[in-house]
Design an enzyme around this catalytic site. Structure first.
Site, PDB file in Angstrom:
ATOM      1  N   CYS A   2     -19.673  32.575   0.052  1.00 20.26           N
ATOM      2  CA  CYS A   2     -18.581  33.159  -0.629  1.00 20.26           C
ATOM      3  C   CYS A   2     -19.003  33.407  -1.916  1.00 20.26           C
ATOM      4  O   CYS A   2     -19.715  33.050  -2.443  1.00 20.26           O
ATOM      5  CB  CYS A   2     -17.313  32.128  -0.376  1.00 20.26           C
ATOM      6  SG  CYS A   2     -16.877  31.696   1.015  1.00 20.26           S
ATOM      7  N   ARG A  27     -25.169  37.739  -0.720  1.00 20.65           N
ATOM      8  CA  ARG A  27     -25.203  36.223  -0.310  1.00 20.65           C
ATOM      9  C   ARG A  27     -25.028  35.882   1.141  1.00 20.65           C
ATOM     10  O   ARG A  27     -24.891  34.879   1.513  1.00 20.65           O
ATOM     11  CB  ARG A  27     -23.977  36.065  -1.299  1.00 20.65           C
ATOM     12  CG  ARG A  27     -24.395  35.790  -2.757  1.00 20.65           C
ATOM     13  CD  ARG A  27     -23.187  35.597  -3.650  1.00 20.65           C
ATOM     14  NE  ARG A  27     -22.683  34.144  -3.631  1.00 20.65           N
ATOM     15  CZ  ARG A  27     -22.698  33.243  -4.187  1.00 20.65           C
ATOM     16  NH1 ARG A  27     -23.811  33.429  -5.345  1.00 20.65           N
ATOM     17  NH2 ARG A  27     -22.375  32.036  -4.035  1.00 20.65           N
ATOM     18  N   TRP A  75     -17.199  33.648   3.793  1.00 20.35           N
ATOM     19  CA  TRP A  75     -18.233  33.336   4.775  1.00 20.35           C
ATOM     20  C   TRP A  75     -17.467  31.865   5.240  1.00 20.35           C
ATOM     21  O   TRP A  75     -17.543  31.217   4.812  1.00 20.35           O
ATOM     22  CB  TRP A  75     -19.512  32.795   3.991  1.00 20.35           C
ATOM     23  CG  TRP A  75     -20.831  32.603   4.893  1.00 20.35           C
ATOM     24  CD1 TRP A  75     -21.442  33.280   5.485  1.00 20.35           C
ATOM     25  CD2 TRP A  75     -21.175  31.091   5.319  1.00 20.35           C
ATOM     26  NE1 TRP A  75     -22.588  32.718   6.285  1.00 20.35           N
ATOM     27  CE2 TRP A  75     -22.249  31.432   6.213  1.00 20.35           C
ATOM     28  CE3 TRP A  75     -20.813  29.858   5.024  1.00 20.35           C
ATOM     29  CZ2 TRP A  75     -22.973  30.609   6.786  1.00 20.35           C
ATOM     30  CZ3 TRP A  75     -21.567  28.873   5.748  1.00 20.35           C
ATOM     31  CH2 TRP A  75     -22.534  29.041   6.558  1.00 20.35           C
ATOM     32  N   ASN A 100     -14.322  29.367  -3.165  1.00 17.31           N
ATOM     33  CA  ASN A 100     -15.737  29.051  -2.786  1.00 17.31           C
ATOM     34  C   ASN A 100     -15.757  27.626  -2.339  1.00 17.31           C
ATOM     35  O   ASN A 100     -15.336  26.956  -3.271  1.00 17.31           O
ATOM     36  CB  ASN A 100     -16.931  29.615  -3.632  1.00 17.31           C
ATOM     37  CG  ASN A 100     -16.989  30.950  -3.630  1.00 17.31           C
ATOM     38  OD1 ASN A 100     -15.985  31.742  -3.147  1.00 17.31           O
ATOM     39  ND2 ASN A 100     -17.716  31.347  -4.661  1.00 17.31           N
ATOM     40  N   GLY A 101     -16.455  27.311  -1.521  1.00 19.26           N
ATOM     41  CA  GLY A 101     -16.534  25.823  -1.294  1.00 19.26           C
ATOM     42  C   GLY A 101     -15.646  25.233  -0.019  1.00 19.26           C
ATOM     43  O   GLY A 101     -14.890  26.097   0.568  1.00 19.26           O
ATOM     44  N   GLU A 502     -43.110  28.953   7.379  1.00 20.14           N
ATOM     45  CA  GLU A 502     -42.516  30.105   6.705  1.00 20.14           C
ATOM     46  C   GLU A 502     -42.497  31.569   7.330  1.00 20.14           C
ATOM     47  O   GLU A 502     -41.682  32.009   7.348  1.00 20.14           O
ATOM     48  CB  GLU A 502     -43.157  30.065   5.273  1.00 20.14           C
ATOM     49  CG  GLU A 502     -42.531  31.049   4.230  1.00 20.14           C
ATOM     50  CD  GLU A 502     -41.009  31.091   3.989  1.00 20.14           C
ATOM     51  OE1 GLU A 502     -40.430  29.973   4.529  1.00 20.14           O
ATOM     52  OE2 GLU A 502     -40.394  32.142   3.561  1.00 20.14           O
ATOM     53  N   LYS A 506     -39.330  33.435   8.777  1.00 15.66           N
ATOM     54  CA  LYS A 506     -39.014  34.867   8.402  1.00 15.66           C
ATOM     55  C   LYS A 506     -38.642  35.785   9.457  1.00 15.66           C
ATOM     56  O   LYS A 506     -37.538  36.162   9.624  1.00 15.66           O
ATOM     57  CB  LYS A 506     -40.140  35.308   7.668  1.00 15.66           C
ATOM     58  CG  LYS A 506     -40.228  35.043   6.142  1.00 15.66           C
ATOM     59  CD  LYS A 506     -39.603  35.406   5.254  1.00 15.66           C
ATOM     60  CE  LYS A 506     -38.320  34.535   4.855  1.00 15.66           C
ATOM     61  NZ  LYS A 506     -38.343  33.265   4.212  1.00 15.66           N
ATOM     62  N   GLU A 509     -35.102  34.685  11.157  1.00 11.97           N
ATOM     63  CA  GLU A 509     -34.277  34.997  10.052  1.00 11.97           C
ATOM     64  C   GLU A 509     -33.718  36.484  10.064  1.00 11.97           C
ATOM     65  O   GLU A 509     -32.786  36.654  10.373  1.00 11.97           O
ATOM     66  CB  GLU A 509     -34.657  34.734   8.550  1.00 11.97           C
ATOM     67  CG  GLU A 509     -34.342  33.359   8.179  1.00 11.97           C
ATOM     68  CD  GLU A 509     -34.972  33.076   6.687  1.00 11.97           C
ATOM     69  OE1 GLU A 509     -34.132  32.241   6.039  1.00 11.97           O
ATOM     70  OE2 GLU A 509     -35.829  33.601   6.290  1.00 11.97           O
ATOM     71  N   HIS A 525     -50.698  19.627  22.748  1.00  7.77           N
ATOM     72  CA  HIS A 525     -49.855  18.581  22.885  1.00  7.77           C
ATOM     73  C   HIS A 525     -48.473  19.116  23.210  1.00  7.77           C
ATOM     74  O   HIS A 525     -47.438  18.336  23.079  1.00  7.77           O
ATOM     75  CB  HIS A 525     -49.822  17.672  21.565  1.00  7.77           C
ATOM     76  CG  HIS A 525     -50.993  16.812  21.393  1.00  7.77           C
ATOM     77  ND1 HIS A 525     -51.478  16.142  22.097  1.00  7.77           N
ATOM     78  CD2 HIS A 525     -51.902  17.165  20.458  1.00  7.77           C
ATOM     79  CE1 HIS A 525     -52.825  15.751  21.406  1.00  7.77           C
ATOM     80  NE2 HIS A 525     -52.889  16.149  20.357  1.00  7.77           N
ATOM     81  N   LYS A 624     -27.262  33.619   1.426  1.00 10.38           N
ATOM     82  CA  LYS A 624     -28.365  33.457   0.445  1.00 10.38           C
ATOM     83  C   LYS A 624     -28.297  32.188  -0.248  1.00 10.38           C
ATOM     84  O   LYS A 624     -29.261  31.733  -0.392  1.00 10.38           O
ATOM     85  CB  LYS A 624     -28.193  34.452  -0.714  1.00 10.38           C
ATOM     86  CG  LYS A 624     -29.235  34.755  -1.822  1.00 10.38           C
ATOM     87  CD  LYS A 624     -30.330  35.081  -1.154  1.00 10.38           C
ATOM     88  CE  LYS A 624     -31.650  35.063  -2.021  1.00 10.38           C
ATOM     89  NZ  LYS A 624     -32.801  34.881  -1.249  1.00 10.38           N
TER      90      LYS A 624
HETATM   91  C1  G6P Z   1     -30.748  29.716   2.218  1.00 10.84           C
HETATM   92  C2  G6P Z   1     -31.257  30.923   2.097  1.00 10.84           C
HETATM   93  C3  G6P Z   1     -32.723  30.612   2.303  1.00 10.84           C
HETATM   94  C4  G6P Z   1     -33.076  29.456   1.503  1.00 10.84           C
HETATM   95  C5  G6P Z   1     -32.478  28.237   1.357  1.00 10.84           C
HETATM   96  C6  G6P Z   1     -32.531  27.204   0.250  1.00 10.84           C
HETATM   97  O1  G6P Z   1     -30.848  29.077   3.425  1.00 10.84           O
HETATM   98  O2  G6P Z   1     -31.094  31.624   3.169  1.00 10.84           O
HETATM   99  O3  G6P Z   1     -33.531  31.737   2.118  1.00 10.84           O
HETATM  100  O4  G6P Z   1     -34.419  29.071   1.269  1.00 10.84           O
HETATM  101  O5  G6P Z   1     -30.968  28.688   1.336  1.00 10.84           O
HETATM  102  O6  G6P Z   1     -32.065  28.145  -1.070  1.00 10.84           O
HETATM  103  P1  G6P Z   1     -32.607  27.503  -2.462  1.00 10.84           P
HETATM  104  O7  G6P Z   1     -31.648  28.606  -3.509  1.00 10.84           O
HETATM  105  O8  G6P Z   1     -32.035  26.009  -2.700  1.00 10.84           O
HETATM  106  O9  G6P Z   1     -34.214  27.625  -2.640  1.00 10.84           O
END
Ligand code: G6P
Length: 629
Positions: A2, A27, A75, A100-101, A502, A506, A509, A525, A624
């Site tokens: 949010c 976000r 959100w 938010n929260g 990673e 990506k 995501e 395995h 985000k």
């Molecule tokens: C969310 C974002 C990721 C990020 C993760 C941790 O899931 O979409 O891209 O890696 O949070 O966020 P931070 O701000 O703690 O690195």
């Protein structure tokens, strides 16, 4: 997650709020809304499910006019994404709130209010807070009619905060306190934007860069009142007036625009040589890492470190996994790396002289913050097994003034600048650079040849990354082989295993292709059973000591008809064949290879997503900065 924007000005605020919401879109959210107090002293509201553009359309039909207002991107947590659940929420059409929260005890509070005759419009926890504040406000108001206190929004908010458990950042306005906005934060970020004869609140400074570059980062438990009479008044958790410093935002406003790039993600991938140079700036001297890089007191603390615990989420967690290889190999320090959501609920045994490190782009991720607080709660006590508390806490973070940096003993700021794409790119590689600086600083032997060579390699890294970006064209072609697939497998060994993880993250995501990563040695395995012509396999194979072993793993894939895509150093003796495509990555010191190999994998997922036509910068369901548990 949010987002909040609020404005108290002498001009119409609709445009300011709408622009703020657009800047918060990155976000991740699923509905948006706005409320202003109009000249007739009434609250007017517009809300829409979906993107801010949908809200904008509604505002074109029915503009909101007023000099005070609040706005939100939601959100969904409590209640599905819908217009009725979108913020702002109202109480009696007199109070409006954005939040938010999560309010954890909203159910008993809701029952209490319902028993009192309140009829709820939405399924949200936030609406409970709206009615509680309004009720507290009115009780004071009626006290006033009896000759008591005036209707005091600040006092009503405070009285309500005493009753709610959970995490929040909120902004509230009331038609009967027409020139005031009250905000509060606990567990979710909130900043005050300081303007000239106008002031603002937002969950993220970026939302307000079009109106100010001066910000006050509120602290845990702070309550703030914006008003015409007193400007900005801040009260600490104990209710006492508090002074908070005003910071000037130094990254300029260019981060909020894509410039020549089609997506923020692509722009941010291309920024990596520059932001890595910025992260190194002022931290290297001659052939060593400057002692001052980690702040006052770091050296004395580092000299005592015998173990390292690293905790993070998502992409940041993968950076921690790379650092484990570095810390063990270069500094000889046993290192444990864990996702924050697991760590925080575990009975952690802390060996003597352990340094606790958090990694976070935002510095506000709820689980990482909770993990830090849990680690700190154990700092000075022996646990039941005789384990010690932590020696100290260090945050590696990209957002100045964030909760994580404020609450840690030491902080090293990465200089990635604002990252807008939900899928993290430049934040990750700058974290890796910061972790290499940490590794070198934690070595007992300092100033030796290894350090000199690595410092030199670090200095040359931006140039190597520039050449890696030149792989963009060939990778765009390669991406066609992925766009129609439903699954993909990523393989790596050693420091490249987290890079494979990673790369897979990506791809899932932003392209929604199911991707998994395995240490190459684990292939037989289990995952080998999945390999066939429909399963592209990506291998990250720099010319390091594990290469020969990786090569035999690759043969295992080819023998099963799998299509292989190998990212390898020019020195790797692999010749392209029918089901084997080789992409050469510029050579670099093998310890820095994970940083360089990240870029082609980012580009691969980017181009696959573009081909698939997904929302690259705001992938579905993701946020985000995850400020709720
Ligand atoms: C969310 C974002 C990721 C990020 C993760 C941790 O899931 O979409 O891209 O890696 O949070 O966020 P931070 O701000 O703690 O690195």
């Amino acid at each position: 997650m949010c987002g909040i924007v609020a404005a108290l000005a002498a001009r119409n605020v609709q445009g300011i709020l709408l622009e703020g919401l657009k800047r918060l879109e990155y976000r991740g959210y699923d509905s948006a809304g706005m409320a202003v107090l109009n000249a007739a002293g009434e609250l007017a509201r517009q809300r829409a499910k979906g993107k801010v553009a949908a809200l904008e359309e509604k505002l074109e039909q029915g503009a909101l006019t007023g000099r005070i207002g609040i706005a939100h991107t939601r959100w969904a947590t409590h209640g599905k994404p819908s217009e009725v659940n979108a913020h702002p929420h109202l109480a009696r059409e007199r109070l409006a709130i954005v939040h938010n929260g999560i309010i954890e005890n909203f159910e008993p509070l809701k029952r209490e209010l319902e028993a009192d005759g309140v009829v709820f419009e939405s399924e949200t926890d936030t609406e409970v807070v709206a009615h509680l504040i309004d009720r507290a406000f009115r009780h004071r108001d009626s006290a006033n009619q009896d000759g008591g206190e005036t209707g005091d929004l600040l006092a009503a908010v405070r009285a309500t905060l005493d009753r709610i458990d959970g995490a929040y950042a909120l902004a509230v306005m009331h038609a009967d306190a027409p020139r005031e906005i009250v905000g509060a934060r606990k567990g979710s970020p909130l900043v005050v934007g300081v303007g000239i004869d106008e002031n603002f609140l937002a969950s993220d400074a970026l939302a307000l860069l079009q109106v100010t570059d001066r910000f006050i980062y509120l602290q845990e438990g702070d309550v703030v009142r914006l008003s015409d009479v007193n400007g900005i008044e801040i009260f600490a958790a104990d209710g006492q007036p508090a002074e908070r410093p005003v910071h000037t935002y130094e990254h300029g406003d260019s981060a909020a625009s894509r410039g020549e790039y089609r997506h923020f993600m692509l722009k941010e991938i291309h920024e990596q040589p520059a932001v890595i140079a910025a992260t190194l700036e002022g931290r290297l001297s001659g052939s060593h890492v400057l002692e001052s890089s980690f702040g006052v007191g770091a050296r004395a603390l580092f000299d005592q470190v015998k173990q390292v615990h690293i905790v993070a989420c998502g992409t940041s967690y993968h950076a921690g996994m790379v650092a484990r290889y570095w810390l063990e190999k270069l500094a000889g320090l046993p290192t444990q790396v864990e996702v924050a959501s697991e760590y925080r609920y575990r009975e952690v045994v802390v060996p003597e002289n352990t340094l606790f490190v958090t990694l976070s782009q935002s510095g506000e991720t709820a689980d990482t913050l909770a993990a830090l607080r849990y680690a700190k709660s154990r700092a000075d006590s022996l646990d039941e097994h005789g384990g010690q508390g932590y020696l100290g806490t260090l945050a590696i973070c990209n957002v100045p003034g964030s909760s994580l940096t404020r609450e840690s003993d030491l902080a090293l700021m990465t200089q990635a600048g604002p990252e807008i794409g939900v899928a993290s790119t430049k934040a990750f590689t700058t974290q890796l650079v910061a972790l290499m600086l940490l590794t070198l600083s934690l070595r007992k032997t300092r100033g030796d040849e290894r350090e000199t060579a690595l410092v030199q390699a670090l200095r040359g890294l931006p140039a190597v990354l520039d050449s890696a970006l030149a792989m963009d064209g060939p990778i765009a072609q390669l991406s066609e082989a992925f766009a129609e697939k439903h699954h993909a497998l990523f393989l790596g060994r050693g420091t490249q295993f987290p890079i494979a993880l990673e790369g897979a993250l990506k791809l899932k995501e932003i392209s929604y292709i199911h991707a998994e990563a395995y240490p190459a040695g684990e292939l037989k395995h289990g995952p080998l059973a999945l390999v066939d012509a429909d399963m592209p396999v990506v291998a990250v194979a720099p010319n390091d000591e594990l290469l020969e072993k990786l090569k035999s793993n690759l043969q295992e894939v080819r023998a099963r008809g799998g299509e292989l895509f190998v990212f390898a150093d020019e020195g790797v003796a692999l010749t392209a064949a029918d089901n084997l495509r080789v992409l050469h990555v510029p050579p670099v010191d093998e310890l820095l290879a994970p940083i360089v190999y990240t870029l082609p994998l980012q580009l691969l997922s980017y181009h696959v997503a573009v081909l698939k036509g997904t929302d690259v910068d705001q992938p579905r369901n993701l946020a985000k900065s995850v400020t709720v548990e």
